[in-house]
Design a protein around this motif. Sequence first.
Motif, mmCIF file in Angstrom:
data_model
loop_
_atom_site.group_PDB
_atom_site.id
_atom_site.type_symbol
_atom_site.label_atom_id
_atom_site.label_comp_id
_atom_site.label_asym_id
_atom_site.label_seq_id
_atom_site.Cartn_x
_atom_site.Cartn_y
_atom_site.Cartn_z
ATOM 1 N N ILE A 94 -1.058 2.627 -13.550
ATOM 2 C CA ILE A 94 -0.536 1.743 -12.508
ATOM 3 C C ILE A 94 -1.125 0.366 -12.778
ATOM 4 N N THR A 95 -0.270 -0.612 -13.029
ATOM 5 C CA THR A 95 -0.709 -1.968 -13.345
ATOM 6 C C THR A 95 0.035 -2.959 -12.460
ATOM 7 N N ASP A 96 -0.721 -3.796 -11.752
ATOM 8 C CA ASP A 96 -0.125 -4.778 -10.836
ATOM 9 C C ASP A 96 0.841 -4.118 -9.857
ATOM 10 N N GLY A 97 0.486 -2.923 -9.411
ATOM 11 C CA GLY A 97 1.312 -2.222 -8.431
ATOM 12 C C GLY A 97 2.569 -1.598 -8.987
ATOM 13 N N GLN A 98 2.728 -1.582 -10.314
ATOM 14 C CA GLN A 98 3.931 -1.055 -10.951
ATOM 15 C C GLN A 98 3.600 0.115 -11.883
ATOM 16 N N VAL A 99 4.529 1.040 -11.976
ATOM 17 C CA VAL A 99 4.434 2.137 -12.936
ATOM 18 C C VAL A 99 5.588 1.962 -13.911
ATOM 19 N N LYS A 100 5.268 1.740 -15.175
ATOM 20 C CA LYS A 100 6.290 1.443 -16.167
ATOM 21 C C LYS A 100 7.377 2.515 -16.181
ATOM 22 N N GLY A 101 8.609 2.066 -16.018
ATOM 23 C CA GLY A 101 9.751 2.965 -16.048
ATOM 24 C C GLY A 101 10.139 3.526 -14.693
ATOM 25 N N TYR A 102 9.281 3.320 -13.669
ATOM 26 C CA TYR A 102 9.554 3.915 -12.364
ATOM 27 C C TYR A 102 9.465 2.925 -11.208
ATOM 28 N N GLY A 103 8.969 1.713 -11.439
ATOM 29 C CA GLY A 103 8.964 0.698 -10.403
ATOM 30 C C GLY A 103 7.683 0.631 -9.608
ATOM 31 N N ALA A 104 7.795 0.113 -8.390
ATOM 32 C CA ALA A 104 6.626 -0.137 -7.538
ATOM 33 C C ALA A 104 6.031 1.170 -7.037
ATOM 34 N N VAL A 105 4.720 1.279 -7.158
ATOM 35 C CA VAL A 105 4.052 2.509 -6.735
ATOM 36 C C VAL A 105 4.136 2.675 -5.225
ATOM 37 N N THR A 106 4.229 1.579 -4.476
ATOM 38 C CA THR A 106 4.356 1.690 -3.023
ATOM 39 C C THR A 106 5.664 2.383 -2.634
ATOM 40 N N ASP A 107 6.734 2.149 -3.404
ATOM 41 C CA ASP A 107 8.011 2.816 -3.139
ATOM 42 C C ASP A 107 7.950 4.292 -3.518
ATOM 43 N N LEU A 108 7.283 4.589 -4.623
ATOM 44 C CA LEU A 108 7.190 5.967 -5.094
ATOM 45 C C LEU A 108 6.408 6.839 -4.115
ATOM 46 N N LEU A 109 5.375 6.243 -3.519
ATOM 47 C CA LEU A 109 4.500 7.005 -2.632
ATOM 48 C C LEU A 109 4.852 6.838 -1.159
ATOM 49 N N GLN B 230 -0.268 0.775 1.168
ATOM 50 C CA GLN B 230 -1.608 0.506 0.671
ATOM 51 C C GLN B 230 -1.929 1.309 -0.588
ATOM 52 N N ALA B 231 -0.890 1.683 -1.322
ATOM 53 C CA ALA B 231 -1.089 2.402 -2.582
ATOM 54 C C ALA B 231 -1.869 1.522 -3.556
ATOM 55 N N PRO B 232 -2.605 2.105 -4.482
ATOM 56 C CA PRO B 232 -3.435 1.312 -5.388
ATOM 57 C C PRO B 232 -2.622 0.392 -6.289
ATOM 58 N N ALA B 233 -3.108 -0.833 -6.462
ATOM 59 C CA ALA B 233 -2.443 -1.792 -7.345
ATOM 60 C C ALA B 233 -2.793 -1.524 -8.797
#
Length: 229
Positions: A55-70, A74-77
Motif C-alpha cells: 500500500i503506497t500513498d493510500g493506493q494498491v497497484k491494480g486495485y485503487g484506493a485502499v479506503t474503497d477496498l476496505l 482511516q485505512a493505512p496510507a
Amino acid sequence: MRVPRRLLFLGSVVAGAALYVRGVYRYRDPVRLPAPQPGAVLSPADGRVLLVRRITDGQVKGYGAVTDLLGWPQAPAAGWLLGLYVGPLDVQYLYQPVGGEVVRAEFADGLALQGGTGAGSLGLGARLGLLLGQPAELPALGRPRLTFTLRAPAGVEKGTEVTVALPDQGGDAETLNFLRPGDPARVGNKAAYAEGGGLVLVALPEGTTPQVSVGDHVTGAETVLARLS
C-alpha cells in the motif's frame, strides 16, 4: 430398464456426501488455542493466499484506493494488503488476528447482500484450481460487506491497527459479525461467520513484515501472516 444396484449405491453415497458437506462439514467449528506470539498477526481465516501487495500513498497497484477496498476512511496510507480465498470446504469462521481492542466492526451501509454476482467472485476454473493448490488472479473487488479493525495491544507501536474486510460477492450467503467497537480483542477468538467463504482482505500498517507468499495455504488462528514492529 432396471438401474444396477451398484449405481444406486454409488448415487446414494455421492448424495449423502454432498448433503454432509453442505449441511454439516461446512459448519464445523474446530477448537483453536494459539500460543502467545508477541508481534504476530495470525491469519483471520483458513484458505489460500492470493495477494501480497504494498500500500503506497493510500493506493494498491491494480486495485485503487485502499479506503474503497476496505470501506474504512482511516485505512493505512502505507503498509501491506493481503488477500485470502476461503474455499467452500474451508472452515467458514473468521478469527481475530491480533489482541488489543476492537476499533470498528460494521456492515457496509445500504449494501445488498442478496442476489447477483459480486465483483469479488472467482470463476469456477479459478476455484477448482485453488482446491488443487494452484494460485489464481484476484478479481476486481467490490464494496466490502463487513469490515472490522483491531488495535494491537500495548508493547507494539502505538496506533498499530489491523483491518479485515470481506468484499461483496453476491449470492444469498449469510454473514454474521460477533464484534462490537470498544470490546477487548482476543487473538484467535472468533470474529465473524462468512457462509460459503470467499475473499478476505487483510490490511497491515507500515513497518509490518509479511510472512506468507502467494499460493501458500493458511490456517485461521494458527498461521502467522505477518510480524508487527
